[in-house]
Structures are given as C-alpha cells and as structure tokens.
Write an enzyme that holds these catalytic residues in place. Structure first.
Site, PDB file in Angstrom:
ATOM      1  N   LYS B  79      59.953   9.286  14.931  1.00  0.00           N
ATOM      2  CA  LYS B  79      60.531   9.091  16.267  1.00  0.00           C
ATOM      3  C   LYS B  79      59.387   8.878  17.271  1.00  0.00           C
ATOM      4  O   LYS B  79      58.352   9.540  17.177  1.00  0.00           O
ATOM      5  CB  LYS B  79      61.349  10.326  16.643  1.00  0.00           C
ATOM      6  CG  LYS B  79      62.160  10.186  17.935  1.00  0.00           C
ATOM      7  CD  LYS B  79      63.003  11.443  18.180  1.00  0.00           C
ATOM      8  CE  LYS B  79      63.852  11.319  19.432  1.00  0.00           C
ATOM      9  NZ  LYS B  79      64.687  12.530  19.662  1.00  0.00           N
ATOM     10  N   SER B 154      69.567  11.629  20.544  1.00  0.00           N
ATOM     11  CA  SER B 154      68.586  10.658  20.954  1.00  0.00           C
ATOM     12  C   SER B 154      67.774  10.045  19.809  1.00  0.00           C
ATOM     13  O   SER B 154      67.162   8.997  19.984  1.00  0.00           O
ATOM     14  CB  SER B 154      67.625  11.302  21.953  1.00  0.00           C
ATOM     15  OG  SER B 154      66.861  12.307  21.324  1.00  0.00           O
ATOM     16  N   SER B 178      70.067  16.150  19.063  1.00  0.00           N
ATOM     17  CA  SER B 178      69.471  14.818  18.891  1.00  0.00           C
ATOM     18  C   SER B 178      69.026  14.441  17.485  1.00  0.00           C
ATOM     19  O   SER B 178      68.671  13.293  17.238  1.00  0.00           O
ATOM     20  CB  SER B 178      68.284  14.650  19.841  1.00  0.00           C
ATOM     21  OG  SER B 178      68.727  14.395  21.149  1.00  0.00           O
TER      22      SER B 178
END
Lengths: 96, 488
Positions: B79, B154, B178
């Site tokens: 990420k 997210s 997330s």
C-alpha cells in the site's frame, strides 16, 4: 445547526485551509450532518468513565541514550521544496 | 501457465521444487499487470524492473541450494502509505506526489529479509481516509468482480491487486476497517492484527492510536505466512508490543471443536443487507456443525462506536497532517507570507475528504468543544473496549459481517460522506478496542463476494486464524477467481 458558518471559517483558519465560498457552504452542510449524527453520544452518561486515548498499557517507552547513526543531511533535505546552504528555506518570517 | 492464479504457499513449493523460477513467476505477474491494470488501476507506482532484479537474486539462492523464506521471490504489492526507500510513496495525495522516502518502513525491512519481490505501490484513499478508494488523489480503482463497483477502501488497490492476479499477496493498513472491508468487497482475506503487533514505523500516520498494518491474501495460509514475516516488537515504534510472536502456521488447523463463538446481537440489526446476513449466518451454522459452540453476547455500546471513531480518528488526523506545510517535504505552493504559503499549499494539494476530516478533527479538539466531542469520544472508547473485554470472558471469538453490504457502485456514495462512514459500522469498534480481526470470503450475493469478520482477544491472532482456516477448508470461496479479463 451544530456548527455555524462562522465556526467553519474559524476551523478552516486553524487548519490552515483556504476555502472558496461554494466549498465553505458545502463543508458547513456536511460537517453539520456528521455532528448531528454524533449527537447520539450525548445519550450516554460518561461522568464516571475514564477516557481511553490508547489501548496499550504502555508508559514512558525509553531507550538507552546512545549515539546512533542518523539520517545524513543531504538525504534529510532531499525532499525539501526549497533549500539553501544545508537548510530548509521558507518565506521571510521576521520583520526588519 | 497462469502462475498469477496461485497462492504464495503453492508458489513457494513450485520454487523449491524448481518447477518454476522466481523470474518466470514475476514476469508472469508483470504480464498480468500489463494486461489488466488498465481496467483495475490497482497501482500508483509500478516497480517491475526492480522486481525482476530481486527475483533473479532469489533464483541464484535457489540455484546455490540455499533455503529460501516462505515469501521469498513471490511478488507482492505494498500500500502506498508505507515508506519504501528510494521508491515514491504518495499516500495517494498530491501533497506527496513527488515524495521519495530516505528510509525504509520496518515492515519493508522485515520483508526484504525474506527476499521481497515488490511489484508496486498500491492505490488507496488519500491518507487512508475512505472506504472506496474513490478519494485517491490520482484515480479510482475498480473491483475485479465487477468493474462498475468500488474495491472498498482505503486499501482498495492492495485488495484489488490480489483479487485480479496483479500480486500474489499484499500489505494494507487498517484504521477503521481499511484492510477488512476491501478484502470483503474483493473476495480475499484481510487481517488486521492487534494494535501494536506490527510496527508502524514508516507507515504514514493517519490516526496513530488506531492504525495497524496487516496482510491481504488469497487464503488464510498466506495471511499466516505474511504475519510471520511482519509481526514483532520494534524499538523504532514506541507503541509496538514487546511480546512473543507465535508461528502462525501452527494455527492452520481445521478444528473448531469446543470453540466458543459469540454473536453480538447489536450487530445483527437493521441496515444489514439480507443476502449478507444470510451468508454470514449460514457460515456460522457451518462452524457449529463442525463442533463450535454458539453464544449470543451483548455489546450495548456498539451504536456509539462509529461516532466516537470519527471524532477520535479525525482529531488525531488533524494533528498528524499538520506536518504537511510545504517546508521540509512534500508539495509547496508559493504565497505571500508563510501563513499564506501554508494555506495555499494545503488547500491546493489536499482532496475534499482530507480537508473535511482535518476540519472535523480540528473542531472536535478546539477550545469550547473539546469536552463535548473529543473527550466524550475517548470516554465512549472506554465503554466500547469494555464491551469487548466482557464478551471475551465468555467466548473465544466474535463473528459479524465485515460490512453491511457487498461492493457498491462507483459514485454511489461519494457525494454523501455520512453514508460512506456508515459502511464502517462493523469494523471501527475493533480498532477502538485494539483487538485483531480478519475478513474472509463466506459467500456471494449478486455475483459479488460477501465477507465474514472474525474478531479475537488481544494478541490472539492465532485463534482468529484457526477459526478462519477451519471455515475456509470446508468451502471453496477462496479458490474462485475474479472474472476480470476472462471475457465474462
């Protein structure tokens, strides 16, 4: 209204944000909706409840005070928008 | 051979057996990225060239007859809020669009010790604020099961990459759901460890008392392998827990006899999609048929958790994000004096959701409102945590849906922030309490995956993994592959 237009202007200033007129309206409406939703919290009696800022039972995490390698200056400055003579450069902040 | 379809543990075996090389495998995944990323848009930065070099080193090790680590040579995605030395780390924000970290996050150092092959940096909601990846400052990622739908967020890029075969495994971060919610939407496994189990050093901070890094994988075995690689105490993170880390692969046992499962009655209420409820309830029935015991528990403060979360998270964010001032790193927009420069920089480079959260958090912390909002929320956090403590006196794990619905349409909720926040209703209490939780696929509704959340006691990821593994081994949801790119 939970939050007035004037509050939003003040919060924007504290947040160092500059909002055009139409955005000011939009954020006022949205922040109001969110704060109205959060009103549910007032239903709870929390007078005798301790706050939890952190779930871990940690206190004063310290390490030995030993000299270790640190980030070299050129690397620390490598992402600076502006630099001069090994320093971060900003607009003038002192008068005179 | 479509190597990109396999799990990390299967591919490890193929590498060890010299059936394939890491370079072949990496090239196969890179070809897949080339073929489908135009549609999925999982990556902000692709590091294919570097990945092939890293893969070649693993192949040399294998050729020399050296033992390789379980994740060695198996392409993964990171990420884009975890610092990668020398590789752009943007947090999907224009304010960090050109930021190249001068240091490595601890999780990256740990993965490099296992001979990491990194395919790229995955898309996300800007500063991890959002549940759909639509708040990315660059572009939106699509759900590999239906490209008209969001991948969740997210960590949407991390979940979509794994579901689409653009990475075998990935790392996400989870502040209020997330990792788990995008895993649920994309039909993959996502584990949020106990707060403090994995070092946050080098993770760009959103809400420091809630943020935690964890794996997103195709199956539970791979989640255990990634956990083995990244968990553990780190002196560079003062909130890192100094406790022994078990070998999580020891928990890959398909046995739930006598396991006490708690069903929090406050979670199974209105607002939940009927198909989601049906899937999760039938998954629980399966676990009972396998010998687990069911126990209804009550967590009376559940309805307050979401509000408390949004006040605490945004308060912490407003403080954390004050560092983006155009001085030492990140974008700068020139203005008159320094305050003008701060304002112009931040107003131009932050997206709408980030501004909204900074303002909400600033308000909750401001003089005159602190007691009513921030302090109140911290007290409610105590009550939410007590609900978990009490429940775990009776049960070993709690089971709930991960999200109230399956993946929603792109654009469906983006104009109404509150409706987007309501997506997090089942995931945020877990972050407030700091306990571990996993989302695993437990069914499909309308062609989209449904996720089941299994929550454990603090530091007891082992039981969470065992429960998840037992369910997974009795089903084949984890073996289905998203239809994207297959002409369906």
């Amino acid at each position: 209204m939970k939050i007035t237009r004037k509050d939003v202007e003040n919060v924007a200033l504290l947040s160092r944000l500059e909002l055009p007129e139409e955005e000011m309206e939009m954020y006022s409406g949205q922040l109001n909706a969110i704060l109205e939703y959060a009103d549910v919290l007032t239903k709870l009696d929390t007078d005798n409840i301790q706050p939890t800022a952190h779930v871990l039972p940690l206190k004063n995490v310290l390490r030995a005070d030993e000299v270790k390698e640190s980030l070299p200056r050129d690397l620390a400055l490598s992402n600076a928008p502006e630099e001069e003579d090994g320093y971060f450069k900003v607009p003038k902040v002192v008068e005179g | 051979m479509e190597l990109f379809r396999y799990t990390a543990h299967e591919l490890h075996q193929k590498l060890v057996d010299k059936e394939v090389s890491s370079v072949e495998l990496t090239q196969n995944v890179l070809n897949r990225v080339e073929a489908v990323d135009g549609k999925v848009k999982a990556y902000i930065t692709k590091t294919g060239e570097q990945a092939l070099k890293e893969a070649a080193l693993v192949d040399e090790k294998i050729a020399r007859g050296e033992k390789i680590a379980p994740l060695a040579g198996i392409p993964g995605a990171i990420k884009d809020n975890m610092c990668t030395k020398g590789v752009k780390t943007t947090c999907a924000s224009q304010i960090l669009a050109g930021f190249v970290p001068p240091y490595e996050a601890t999780v990256l150092e740990k993965l490099q010790a296992q001979d990491l092959v990194m395919v790229g940096k995955a898309n996300m909601d800007e500063f991890a604020m959002g549940g759909s990846t639509e708040n990315s400052g660059f572009f939106t990622t699509a759900n590999p099961w239906n490209t008209d739908c969001v991948p969740g967020g997210s960590s949407g890029g991390s979940a979509a990459a794994v579901a689409a075969g653009e990475a075998i495994w990935s790392l996400g971060s989870d502040t209020g759901g997330s990792i788990r919610q995008p895993a649920s939407f994309c039909g993959v496994v996502g584990l949020k460890p106990t707060y403090g189990r994995v070092s946050r050093y080098g993770l760009v901070a959103y809400a420091s008392s809630l943020d935690q890094i964890g794996p997103i994988t195709r199956d539970v075995t791979d989640a255990a392998l990634v956990m083995n690689a990244i968990a553990g105490h780190d002196a560079k993170d003062s909130t890192s827990i100094n406790a022994d880390v078990p070998d999580y692969t020891k928990s890959l046992v398909s046995d739930v006899k006598g396991l006490k499962i708690g069903l929090p009655k406050e979670y199974f209420v209105k607002g939940m999609d009927l198909a989601v409820e049906k899937s999760v309830r039938s998954a629980i029935d399966q676990l009972i048929a396998m010998g687990a015991e069911l126990c209804e528990v009550s967590m009376p403060n559940t309805e307050y958790a979401l509000s408390a979360y949004y006040l605490i998270a945004t308060a912490e964010a407003s403080s954390n994000l004050s560092r983006y001032d155009g001085v030492s790193f990140g974008a700068r927009t020139e203005g008159g004096d320094i305050v003008e420069m701060y304002k112009k920089t931040r107003s131009e480079a932050f997206g709408a959701e980030v501004k909204r959260r900074i303002m909400l958090g600033t308000y909750a912390l401001s003089s005159g409102y602190y007691d009513a909002y921030y302090l109140k929320a911290l007290k409610v956090r105590t009550l939410v945590k007590q609900d978990f403590d009490k429940s775990f006196e009776q049960v070993d794990v709690l089971i709930t849906p991960t999200a109230p619905t399956t993946a929603f349409q792109l654009g469906e909720k983006s104009s109404d922030p509150l409706s987007m926040y309501l997506q997090d209703i089942y995931t945020v209490p877990i972050n407030l309490a700091g306990v571990p939780g996993i989302s695993i696929p437990c069914g499909f509704a309308g062609g989209l995956p449904v996720g089941m959340q299994i929550i454990g006691k603090p530091l007891d990821e082992a039981t969470v993994i065992r429960t998840a593994y037992a369910f997974e081994q009795n089903n084949d949801y984890h073996k289905r592959f998203a239809p994207l790119g297959e002409g369906k």
